[in-house]
Design an enzyme around this catalytic site. Structure first.
Site, PDB file in Angstrom:
ATOM      1  N   GLY A   1      26.980 -35.651  -9.975  1.00  0.00           N
ATOM      2  CA  GLY A   1      26.064 -35.070  -9.015  1.00  0.00           C
ATOM      3  C   GLY A   1      24.661 -35.002  -9.581  1.00  0.00           C
ATOM      4  O   GLY A   1      24.474 -34.971 -10.807  1.00  0.00           O
TER       5      GLY A   1
ATOM      6  N   GLN B   1      16.131 -32.187 -10.459  1.00  0.00           N
ATOM      7  CA  GLN B   1      16.512 -32.859 -11.710  1.00  0.00           C
ATOM      8  C   GLN B   1      15.784 -34.183 -11.910  1.00  0.00           C
ATOM      9  O   GLN B   1      15.795 -34.733 -13.008  1.00  0.00           O
ATOM     10  CB  GLN B   1      18.026 -33.097 -11.751  1.00  0.00           C
ATOM     11  CG  GLN B   1      18.834 -31.807 -11.847  1.00  0.00           C
ATOM     12  CD  GLN B   1      20.308 -32.091 -11.930  1.00  0.00           C
ATOM     13  OE1 GLN B   1      20.946 -32.341 -10.937  1.00  0.00           O
ATOM     14  NE2 GLN B   1      20.843 -32.109 -13.145  1.00  0.00           N
TER      15      GLN B   1
ATOM     16  N   CYS C   1      26.281 -30.168 -16.652  1.00  0.00           N
ATOM     17  CA  CYS C   1      25.108 -30.543 -15.857  1.00  0.00           C
ATOM     18  C   CYS C   1      24.303 -31.586 -16.626  1.00  0.00           C
ATOM     19  O   CYS C   1      24.115 -31.444 -17.841  1.00  0.00           O
ATOM     20  CB  CYS C   1      24.254 -29.306 -15.602  1.00  0.00           C
ATOM     21  SG  CYS C   1      22.756 -29.625 -14.664  1.00  0.00           S
ATOM     22  N   LEU C   2      23.809 -32.601 -15.938  1.00  0.00           N
ATOM     23  CA  LEU C   2      23.033 -33.657 -16.606  1.00  0.00           C
ATOM     24  C   LEU C   2      21.728 -33.122 -17.197  1.00  0.00           C
ATOM     25  O   LEU C   2      21.159 -33.749 -18.091  1.00  0.00           O
ATOM     26  CB  LEU C   2      22.728 -34.793 -15.627  1.00  0.00           C
ATOM     27  CG  LEU C   2      23.936 -35.626 -15.178  1.00  0.00           C
ATOM     28  CD1 LEU C   2      23.516 -36.633 -14.120  1.00  0.00           C
ATOM     29  CD2 LEU C   2      24.600 -36.322 -16.349  1.00  0.00           C
TER      30      LEU C   2
ATOM     31  N   HIS D   1      27.435 -26.540  -7.060  1.00  0.00           N
ATOM     32  CA  HIS D   1      26.539 -26.754  -8.204  1.00  0.00           C
ATOM     33  C   HIS D   1      25.229 -27.391  -7.757  1.00  0.00           C
ATOM     34  O   HIS D   1      24.139 -26.938  -8.140  1.00  0.00           O
ATOM     35  CB  HIS D   1      27.271 -27.640  -9.223  1.00  0.00           C
ATOM     36  CG  HIS D   1      26.487 -27.992 -10.442  1.00  0.00           C
ATOM     37  ND1 HIS D   1      26.863 -27.586 -11.714  1.00  0.00           N
ATOM     38  CD2 HIS D   1      25.353 -28.727 -10.611  1.00  0.00           C
ATOM     39  CE1 HIS D   1      25.974 -28.056 -12.594  1.00  0.00           C
ATOM     40  NE2 HIS D   1      25.057 -28.750 -11.949  1.00  0.00           N
ATOM     41  N   GLU D   2      25.316 -28.445  -6.943  1.00  0.00           N
ATOM     42  CA  GLU D   2      24.102 -29.164  -6.532  1.00  0.00           C
ATOM     43  C   GLU D   2      23.263 -28.319  -5.577  1.00  0.00           C
ATOM     44  O   GLU D   2      22.030 -28.319  -5.671  1.00  0.00           O
ATOM     45  CB  GLU D   2      24.453 -30.514  -5.908  1.00  0.00           C
ATOM     46  CG  GLU D   2      25.222 -31.467  -6.820  1.00  0.00           C
ATOM     47  CD  GLU D   2      24.635 -31.620  -8.218  1.00  0.00           C
ATOM     48  OE1 GLU D   2      23.402 -31.525  -8.378  1.00  0.00           O
ATOM     49  OE2 GLU D   2      25.421 -31.816  -9.166  1.00  0.00           O
TER      50      GLU D   2
ATOM     51  N   HIS E   1      21.215 -25.904  -7.450  1.00  0.00           N
ATOM     52  CA  HIS E   1      20.002 -26.499  -8.024  1.00  0.00           C
ATOM     53  C   HIS E   1      18.819 -26.400  -7.065  1.00  0.00           C
ATOM     54  O   HIS E   1      17.671 -26.241  -7.495  1.00  0.00           O
ATOM     55  CB  HIS E   1      20.226 -27.989  -8.325  1.00  0.00           C
ATOM     56  CG  HIS E   1      20.765 -28.287  -9.694  1.00  0.00           C
ATOM     57  ND1 HIS E   1      20.098 -27.948 -10.848  1.00  0.00           N
ATOM     58  CD2 HIS E   1      21.895 -28.928 -10.093  1.00  0.00           C
ATOM     59  CE1 HIS E   1      20.801 -28.370 -11.902  1.00  0.00           C
ATOM     60  NE2 HIS E   1      21.903 -28.962 -11.476  1.00  0.00           N
TER      61      HIS E   1
END
Ligand code: NI
Length: 146
Positions: A46, A51, A88-89, A130-131, A134
């Site tokens: 994701g 991000q 998370c990236l 999660h997304e 963000h």
């Protein structure tokens, strides 16, 4: 398509609340294509607008069933709970267990502005939460229970 730079923890952009998308134009299509490519390149499941440095309510997800793109997503319904490990990236090399709903129903728009509905369980439910977090400046580490 192009791979974009992924913003890392510590950058204040990750803590900002994103703006709704109003224009469903070519720029949005390019952004979504780039986000999908960037997510695959980074081997993530994701990626959200902030991000890649864009304070827009957009995110992309692929939990192994093909790419999903969500514009202006809203969680309409949450059911049950799950406790699983998450990463998370923007926080490479870290993970933690969070409490998330077991199943969520999300309403959003696609790149053409058409209404879409996504129902997710398990990993997809976690990714959706999660997304969407963000987009409100929330990181999973805010919700880690262990
Ligand atoms: Ni993340």
């Amino acid at each position: 398509m192009a791979i974009r730079n992924i913003v890392k923890q510590g950058d204040p952009i990750l803590r900002k609340v994103c703006r709704s998308v109003l224009n469903f134009d070519e720029k949005l299509a390019v952004l979504l294509d780039d986000m999908i490519e960037t997510m695959y390149d980074a081997d993530g499941c994701g990626l959200a607008g902030p991000q890649v440095g864009m304070l827009k309510r957009v995110c992309v997800i692929d939990v192994g069933e093909g790419p999903i793109e969500l514009v202006n997503p809203v969680i309409e319904k949450e059911e049950g709970e799950q406790f699983e490990s998450e990463g998370c990236l923007s926080l490479p090399g870290q993970s933690g267990v969070t409490k998330r709903p077991a199943r969520v129903t999300v309403h959003a728009q696609n790149r053409n502005g058409e209404s879409v509905k996504v129902v997710g369980e398990g990993l997809l439910a976690r990714a959706l939460c999660h997304e969407i977090d963000h987009l409100n400046g929330v990181l999973y580490i805010d919700k880690v229970i262990k």
